[in-house]
Write a protein that holds these residues in place. Structure first.
Motif, PDB file in Angstrom:
ATOM      1  N   ALA B 138      21.507  43.797  49.500  1.00 57.37           N
ATOM      2  CA  ALA B 138      22.669  43.845  48.912  1.00 57.37           C
ATOM      3  C   ALA B 138      23.674  43.065  49.816  1.00 57.37           C
ATOM      4  O   ALA B 138      24.394  42.111  48.808  1.00 57.37           O
ATOM      5  N   MET B 139      23.460  42.551  50.600  1.00 57.89           N
ATOM      6  CA  MET B 139      24.521  40.726  51.010  1.00 57.89           C
ATOM      7  C   MET B 139      24.007  39.966  50.427  1.00 57.89           C
ATOM      8  O   MET B 139      24.115  38.907  50.225  1.00 57.89           O
ATOM      9  N   LYS B 140      22.858  39.388  50.275  1.00 57.65           N
ATOM     10  CA  LYS B 140      22.240  38.428  50.322  1.00 57.65           C
ATOM     11  C   LYS B 140      22.760  38.336  48.425  1.00 57.65           C
ATOM     12  O   LYS B 140      23.013  37.503  47.952  1.00 57.65           O
ATOM     13  N   ILE B 141      22.307  39.099  47.977  1.00 52.71           N
ATOM     14  CA  ILE B 141      22.286  38.885  46.272  1.00 52.71           C
ATOM     15  C   ILE B 141      24.366  39.123  46.311  1.00 52.71           C
ATOM     16  O   ILE B 141      23.874  38.408  45.047  1.00 52.71           O
ATOM     17  N   GLN B 142      24.330  39.898  46.498  1.00 53.47           N
ATOM     18  CA  GLN B 142      26.014  39.724  46.600  1.00 53.47           C
ATOM     19  C   GLN B 142      26.747  37.958  47.025  1.00 53.47           C
ATOM     20  O   GLN B 142      27.520  38.171  46.067  1.00 53.47           O
ATOM     21  N   LYS B 143      26.517  37.332  48.047  1.00 52.47           N
ATOM     22  CA  LYS B 143      26.571  35.906  48.231  1.00 52.47           C
ATOM     23  C   LYS B 143      26.061  35.508  46.749  1.00 52.47           C
ATOM     24  O   LYS B 143      26.618  34.714  46.272  1.00 52.47           O
ATOM     25  N   TYR B 144      24.901  35.365  46.575  1.00 51.03           N
ATOM     26  CA  TYR B 144      24.569  35.191  45.280  1.00 51.03           C
ATOM     27  C   TYR B 144      24.553  35.131  44.695  1.00 51.03           C
ATOM     28  O   TYR B 144      25.206  34.479  43.361  1.00 51.03           O
ATOM     29  N   MET B 145      25.545  36.175  43.796  1.00 51.20           N
ATOM     30  CA  MET B 145      26.023  36.081  42.366  1.00 51.20           C
ATOM     31  C   MET B 145      27.362  35.582  42.677  1.00 51.20           C
ATOM     32  O   MET B 145      27.944  34.842  41.575  1.00 51.20           O
ATOM     33  N   HIS B 146      28.537  35.417  44.103  1.00 52.84           N
ATOM     34  CA  HIS B 146      29.489  34.938  44.235  1.00 52.84           C
ATOM     35  C   HIS B 146      28.869  33.602  43.929  1.00 52.84           C
ATOM     36  O   HIS B 146      29.694  32.851  43.061  1.00 52.84           O
ATOM     37  N   SER B 151      25.959  37.932  37.650  1.00 53.27           N
ATOM     38  CA  SER B 151      26.040  39.286  37.012  1.00 53.27           C
ATOM     39  C   SER B 151      25.989  40.510  37.013  1.00 53.27           C
ATOM     40  O   SER B 151      25.010  40.550  36.885  1.00 53.27           O
ATOM     41  N   THR B 152      26.288  41.650  37.085  1.00 58.40           N
ATOM     42  CA  THR B 152      26.258  42.977  37.479  1.00 58.40           C
ATOM     43  C   THR B 152      24.974  43.542  36.124  1.00 58.40           C
ATOM     44  O   THR B 152      24.269  44.329  36.895  1.00 58.40           O
ATOM     45  N   ASP B 153      25.279  42.981  34.937  1.00 60.84           N
ATOM     46  CA  ASP B 153      25.038  43.129  34.331  1.00 60.84           C
ATOM     47  C   ASP B 153      22.705  42.783  34.382  1.00 60.84           C
ATOM     48  O   ASP B 153      21.713  42.992  33.686  1.00 60.84           O
ATOM     49  N   SER B 154      22.552  41.801  34.849  1.00 59.16           N
ATOM     50  CA  SER B 154      21.655  41.045  34.919  1.00 59.16           C
ATOM     51  C   SER B 154      21.010  41.832  36.045  1.00 59.16           C
ATOM     52  O   SER B 154      19.705  42.296  35.793  1.00 59.16           O
ATOM     53  N   MET B 290      13.227  35.093  41.788  1.00 59.89           N
ATOM     54  CA  MET B 290      12.751  34.011  40.641  1.00 59.89           C
ATOM     55  C   MET B 290      12.797  32.381  40.837  1.00 59.89           C
ATOM     56  O   MET B 290      12.564  31.372  40.321  1.00 59.89           O
ATOM     57  N   ALA B 291      13.974  32.099  40.927  1.00 57.66           N
ATOM     58  CA  ALA B 291      14.496  30.339  41.664  1.00 57.66           C
ATOM     59  C   ALA B 291      14.279  30.302  43.621  1.00 57.66           C
ATOM     60  O   ALA B 291      13.287  29.124  43.200  1.00 57.66           O
ATOM     61  N   GLU B 292      13.594  31.169  44.049  1.00 60.64           N
ATOM     62  CA  GLU B 292      12.951  30.874  45.094  1.00 60.64           C
ATOM     63  C   GLU B 292      11.573  30.443  45.236  1.00 60.64           C
ATOM     64  O   GLU B 292      11.092  29.658  45.747  1.00 60.64           O
ATOM     65  N   ASN B 293      10.999  30.704  44.227  1.00 66.14           N
ATOM     66  CA  ASN B 293       9.621  30.461  44.461  1.00 66.14           C
ATOM     67  C   ASN B 293       9.388  29.480  42.817  1.00 66.14           C
ATOM     68  O   ASN B 293       8.416  28.961  42.591  1.00 66.14           O
ATOM     69  N   GLY B 294      10.526  29.057  42.220  1.00 62.86           N
ATOM     70  CA  GLY B 294      10.154  27.929  41.511  1.00 62.86           C
ATOM     71  C   GLY B 294      10.627  27.553  39.858  1.00 62.86           C
ATOM     72  O   GLY B 294      10.197  27.102  39.443  1.00 62.86           O
ATOM     73  N   PHE B 295      10.599  29.228  39.960  1.00 62.74           N
ATOM     74  CA  PHE B 295      10.734  29.273  38.811  1.00 62.74           C
ATOM     75  C   PHE B 295      11.759  29.139  37.428  1.00 62.74           C
ATOM     76  O   PHE B 295      11.680  29.201  36.316  1.00 62.74           O
ATOM     77  N   CYS B 296      12.963  28.480  38.528  1.00 57.01           N
ATOM     78  CA  CYS B 296      13.990  28.586  37.430  1.00 57.01           C
ATOM     79  C   CYS B 296      14.890  27.872  37.828  1.00 57.01           C
ATOM     80  O   CYS B 296      14.793  27.746  39.563  1.00 57.01           O
ATOM     81  N   HIS B 298      18.360  27.235  40.284  1.00 54.97           N
ATOM     82  CA  HIS B 298      19.811  28.985  40.534  1.00 54.97           C
ATOM     83  C   HIS B 298      20.908  28.758  39.709  1.00 54.97           C
ATOM     84  O   HIS B 298      21.570  27.684  39.323  1.00 54.97           O
ATOM     85  N   GLY B 299      20.878  30.545  39.085  1.00 60.94           N
ATOM     86  CA  GLY B 299      22.021  30.701  38.691  1.00 60.94           C
ATOM     87  C   GLY B 299      22.222  30.692  37.341  1.00 60.94           C
ATOM     88  O   GLY B 299      21.689  31.136  35.829  1.00 60.94           O
ATOM     89  N   GLU B 300      20.119  30.382  36.692  1.00 61.05           N
ATOM     90  CA  GLU B 300      19.675  29.709  35.273  1.00 61.05           C
ATOM     91  C   GLU B 300      19.499  30.993  34.845  1.00 61.05           C
ATOM     92  O   GLU B 300      18.687  31.959  34.062  1.00 61.05           O
ATOM     93  N   GLN B 301      19.350  32.235  35.672  1.00 64.97           N
ATOM     94  CA  GLN B 301      18.246  33.671  35.399  1.00 64.97           C
ATOM     95  C   GLN B 301      19.547  34.635  34.654  1.00 64.97           C
ATOM     96  O   GLN B 301      19.226  35.018  34.102  1.00 64.97           O
ATOM     97  N   GLU B 302      21.024  34.308  34.964  1.00 64.27           N
ATOM     98  CA  GLU B 302      22.080  35.063  33.724  1.00 64.27           C
ATOM     99  C   GLU B 302      21.535  34.729  32.057  1.00 64.27           C
ATOM    100  O   GLU B 302      21.123  35.844  31.696  1.00 64.27           O
ATOM    101  N   HIS B 303      20.838  34.007  32.138  1.00 57.86           N
ATOM    102  CA  HIS B 303      20.659  33.910  30.953  1.00 57.86           C
ATOM    103  C   HIS B 303      19.310  33.710  30.365  1.00 57.86           C
ATOM    104  O   HIS B 303      18.883  34.183  29.114  1.00 57.86           O
ATOM    105  N   LEU B 304      18.665  33.729  31.075  1.00 56.75           N
ATOM    106  CA  LEU B 304      16.980  34.218  30.698  1.00 56.75           C
ATOM    107  C   LEU B 304      17.073  35.717  31.054  1.00 56.75           C
ATOM    108  O   LEU B 304      16.147  36.236  30.298  1.00 56.75           O
TER     109      LEU B 304
END
Ligand SMILES: [Zn+2]
Lengths: 141, 380
Positions: B138-146, B151-154, B290-296, B298-304
């Motif tokens: 929770a704390m890792k994704i909280q920081k990542y979202m920030h 978004s929460t929708d993602s 997704m990003a840590e493994n090199g597939f996109c 950071h932040g690109e996930q929102e639109h993917l």
């Protein structure tokens, strides 16, 4: 007033007029560790000194724990009396980011980057009737 | 000597009160043997692991006492990956021709309760309620979202997809689709994650038969080759679970390191991968991984995620079998489930959840306490 004991020895100065969290600092590479460690996780150095961490910092990240954890959780609460609590990492400048419980558990009142200060307060009462003191981070008013 | 996977077996994940964890492991092992068309007595070695269901080598009591060297592996969430790497090396070195890898587990209901002492952390850390993997995620994704505008929708979209894929997988635990709004408005567990965004401890078993690549055609018409298997633990400065403090200077975590090592070993890049299974202990983990493994980026996930790219028919299908969110996490079996799914996908045998377009390269990734990651790359 009940006798007060720290939740663990060496975590913070206690008793003290101005209690503070304690860290070890590597004499070789200068990296600080909390809690105090015998050796340095960054460089494997074994010469460390113990120092006090600053009492104020900023909230690096946070969450709220909404369900009561299983043991080893030991707060004196029951399922009926359990109250959700905040947890976060607070960045203490020049030191380290320390994980701690927060005095605030309302998600609306917690924000990454907000100023926080460490406080020392009773956490539970042990079997001998002593107040067990732990550390918490509180938003700076 | 290259290494091929020529047999796969699974015991359905979820809750099976009638079978012990060990029996679920034996069920998977028998299925894998049958799939490869070999007898247990033909298997020259085995590696296996289970966190809560006894010693994996007790499988010999179920399968038969053949004198086989059976080595137990215990490496938290990377138990399956570590068994697989060990088997890979045993064959690659030329020591053995054919072996079995097995993982199974059976956990109690509710969140895992870890013991601080086992990880060299003071008892106080657990007493105050911080020995919780769910809080870390929770704390890792909280920081990542920030930091990256997720978004929460993602988060909800990840879970929505997991349940859609789970519904298509006969071996999954959760087989009912759940709507976006229901996921978002469900009981909060650790902000920003609701109960439908987390995986739960569960039960299940998976087994694989590996052999020298030049023997593969004896066992199957559809061999799948293990092109890379890597494992890494955390370096100083990475943000990890069960850490009373974090360094001020952050470095990449073990996922990034294991991923890079695997791509280098296989001689391929993220863009070459056709289907991927990424550790989704919770919805945020899938996004970050997704990003840590090199597939996109950071932040690109929102639109993917909004565009459906990670669905089975999308351009980068993620967790096609429903992942941990729909299967739960039997620790010993979880990483091998990903490999099972990828072999099924590369064989073109994944049924309703088959990725279209004849996938050729598949990727698995696990992450777990106290900061470890294992990656495999499979090719047909
Ligand atoms: Zn050092």
């Amino acid at each position: 007033m009940p006798h007060q004991v720290p939740i663990a020895e060496g975590l913070f100065t206690w008793p003290a007029d101005q209690p503070a969290l304690l860290c070890s600092r590597c004499q070789h590479c200068g990296i600080a560790s909390f809690p105090v460690a015998d050796s340095c996780m960054a460089c494997s150095g074994q010469e460390v000194s113990v120092e006090e961490l600053p009492n104020q910092g900023t909230l690096w990240t946070w969450t709220v724990q909404h369900f009561m954890p299983k043991t080893p959780y030991n707060s004196g609460e029951t399922m009926e009396t359990f109250k959700p609590y905040g947890v976060g990492y607070v960045e203490l400048p020049g030191g380290v980011r320390v994980e701690g419980r927060l005095t605030e558990s309302d998600p609306q009142k917690l924000q990454i980057g907000m100023p926080m200060e460490v406080v020392f307060a009773p956490y539970r009462t042990d079997d001998d009737g002593n107040e067990v003191i732990s550390f918490f981070f509180r938003p700076v008013q | 000597m290259d290494v091929a996977i020529v047999g796969i077996g699974i015991h359905p994940f979820g809750r099976t009160p009638a079978r012990t964890g060990l029996q679920q492991g034996a069920y998977a092992a028998r299925a894998a043997l049958k799939d490869a068309g070999v007898e247990w007595r033909d298997i020259q070695f085995a590696f296996g692991g289970s966190a809560s269901a006894g010693s994996a080598d007790a499988l010999v009591n179920e399968l038969g006492l053949t004198g086989i060297p059976f080595i137990n592996v215990a490496n938290g969430c990377a138990t399956g990956g570590s068994s697989l790497i060990s088997a890979y090396n045993a064959i690659k070195s030329g020591q053995y021709d054919i072996g079995l890898v097995a993982g199974f587990d059976k956990h109690d209901r509710g969140a895992f309760n870890a013991d601080p002492k086992e990880l060299g952390i003071g008892q106080w850390y657990g007493e105050v309620g911080m020995m919780m993997t769910t809080q870390f995620f929770a704390m890792k994704i909280q920081k990542y979202m920030h930091d990256y505008g997720i978004s929460t929708d993602s988060l909800a979209r990840v879970s929505e997809k997991s349940f859609i894929n789970g519904a298509k997988n006969p071996n999954a635990w959760r087989r009912e689709p759940i709507g976006l709004d229901e996921i978002k408005s469900a009981t909060m567990v650790n902000d920003p994650l609701t109960k439908y965004m987390f995986c739960s401890p569960s039960e299940g078993g998976v087994a694989l038969i590996l052999c020298r690549a030049d023997h593969a055609s004896r066992y199957t018409r559809t061999p799948v080759y293990l092109k890379a298997a890597s494992f890494r633990s955390r370096r100083f400065g990475s943000f990890e679970v069960f850490a009373p403090s974090q360094a001020l200077q952050q470095v990449d975590g073990p996922t990034v390191d294991a991923s890079r090592a695997a791509f280098e070993m296989a001689g391929v890049g993220p863009k070459d991968i056709d289907v991927m299974q990424l550790q989704d202990t919770e919805a945020g983990a899938e996004i970050m991984h997704m990003a840590e493994n090199g597939f996109c980026e950071h932040g690109e996930q929102e639109h993917l995620l909004a565009s459906g790219a990670t669905h089975i028919d999308g351009r980068m299908p993620v967790n096609t079998d429903g992942g941990c969110i729909a299967n739960g996490e039997p620790i010993g079996a979880s990483g091998l489930r990903q490999v099972y799914e990828n072999v099924a996908q590369l064989r073109g045998a994944a049924g309703e959840r088959q990725v279209p377009g004849d996938p050729k390269l598949a990727y698995t990734h696990v992450y777990g306490a106290p900061g470890i990651s294992a990656v495999t790359i499979l090719q047909k």
